[in-house]
Design a protein around this motif. Structure first.
Motif, PDB file in Angstrom:
ATOM      1  N   ALA A  52       0.955  -1.178   0.004  1.00  0.00           N
ATOM      2  CA  ALA A  52       0.001   0.030   0.012  1.00  0.00           C
ATOM      3  C   ALA A  52       0.815   1.284   0.014  1.00  0.00           C
ATOM      4  O   ALA A  52       0.546   1.939  -0.630  1.00  0.00           O
ATOM      5  N   LYS A  53       1.905   1.222   0.983  1.00  0.00           N
ATOM      6  CA  LYS A  53       2.631   2.384   0.780  1.00  0.00           C
ATOM      7  C   LYS A  53       3.675   2.723  -0.504  1.00  0.00           C
ATOM      8  O   LYS A  53       3.625   3.690  -1.106  1.00  0.00           O
ATOM      9  N   THR A  54       4.095   1.421  -0.790  1.00  0.00           N
ATOM     10  CA  THR A  54       4.793   1.489  -2.238  1.00  0.00           C
ATOM     11  C   THR A  54       3.870   1.934  -3.517  1.00  0.00           C
ATOM     12  O   THR A  54       4.436   2.746  -4.021  1.00  0.00           O
ATOM     13  N   LEU A  55       2.594   1.552  -3.472  1.00  0.00           N
ATOM     14  CA  LEU A  55       1.724   1.974  -4.541  1.00  0.00           C
ATOM     15  C   LEU A  55       0.962   3.191  -4.409  1.00  0.00           C
ATOM     16  O   LEU A  55       0.544   3.547  -5.224  1.00  0.00           O
ATOM     17  N   LEU A  80      -6.489   0.960  -9.119  1.00  0.00           N
ATOM     18  CA  LEU A  80      -5.261   1.097  -9.975  1.00  0.00           C
ATOM     19  C   LEU A  80      -5.484   0.016 -11.160  1.00  0.00           C
ATOM     20  O   LEU A  80      -5.951  -1.078 -10.875  1.00  0.00           O
ATOM     21  N   SER A  81      -5.188   0.485 -12.357  1.00  0.00           N
ATOM     22  CA  SER A  81      -5.363  -0.334 -13.593  1.00  0.00           C
ATOM     23  C   SER A  81      -3.954  -1.173 -13.433  1.00  0.00           C
ATOM     24  O   SER A  81      -2.894  -0.774 -12.881  1.00  0.00           O
ATOM     25  N   LYS A  86       1.920  -1.578 -12.719  1.00  0.00           N
ATOM     26  CA  LYS A  86       3.194  -2.024 -13.183  1.00  0.00           C
ATOM     27  C   LYS A  86       3.915  -0.592 -13.286  1.00  0.00           C
ATOM     28  O   LYS A  86       5.293  -0.910 -12.833  1.00  0.00           O
ATOM     29  N   ALA A  87       3.622   0.567 -13.619  1.00  0.00           N
ATOM     30  CA  ALA A  87       4.331   1.579 -13.535  1.00  0.00           C
ATOM     31  C   ALA A  87       4.799   1.893 -12.322  1.00  0.00           C
ATOM     32  O   ALA A  87       5.909   2.628 -12.236  1.00  0.00           O
ATOM     33  N   ASP A  91       9.187   2.134 -11.054  1.00  0.00           N
ATOM     34  CA  ASP A  91       9.777   3.233 -10.577  1.00  0.00           C
ATOM     35  C   ASP A  91      10.348   2.984  -9.393  1.00  0.00           C
ATOM     36  O   ASP A  91      10.961   4.182  -8.839  1.00  0.00           O
ATOM     37  N   LEU A  92      10.542   2.031  -8.783  1.00  0.00           N
ATOM     38  CA  LEU A  92      11.266   1.796  -7.470  1.00  0.00           C
ATOM     39  C   LEU A  92      12.561   2.026  -7.511  1.00  0.00           C
ATOM     40  O   LEU A  92      13.580   1.479  -8.398  1.00  0.00           O
TER      41      LEU A  92
END
Length: 92
Positions: A52-55, A80-81, A86-87, A91-92
């Motif tokens: 959740a935090k990452t997304l 989120l689609s 994936k985008a 970006d990580l």
């Protein structure tokens, strides 16, 4: 709702996402490590919190769809689609 295949490693030294890998059947899975132990769902809770935090979505938008007691899990993400998901992970 978008689903996200996960290979979870509990009991790691840090909570982190290690990137994409493939399972034995050749399907893509996201490798994730969490510090929490697999006791009473603690690792699953830590996984949901980290994702959740990452997304950038609320914890309520992330849920465990399958694999509650397995290292291989399917996570459902609301709002989120698949391309957006994936985008954000790229970006990580």
């Amino acid at each position: 709702m978008t689903t996200l295949p996960i290979k979870l490693t509990p009991g790691a030294s840090a909570d982190r996402i290690d990137g994409w890998d493939t399972d034995p059947d050749g399907r893509p899975v996201l490798k994730v490590r969490v510090r929490a132990r697999p006791i009473e769902g603690e690792a699953n809770t830590a996984l949901i919190k980290l994702l959740a935090k990452t997304l950038g979505v609320p914890k309520s938008a992330v849920s465990l769809a399958r694999g509650g007691q397995s290292r291989t899990k399917m996570i459902a993400v609301e709002g989120l689609s698949e391309p957006e998901l994936k985008a954000r992970l790229t970006d990580l």
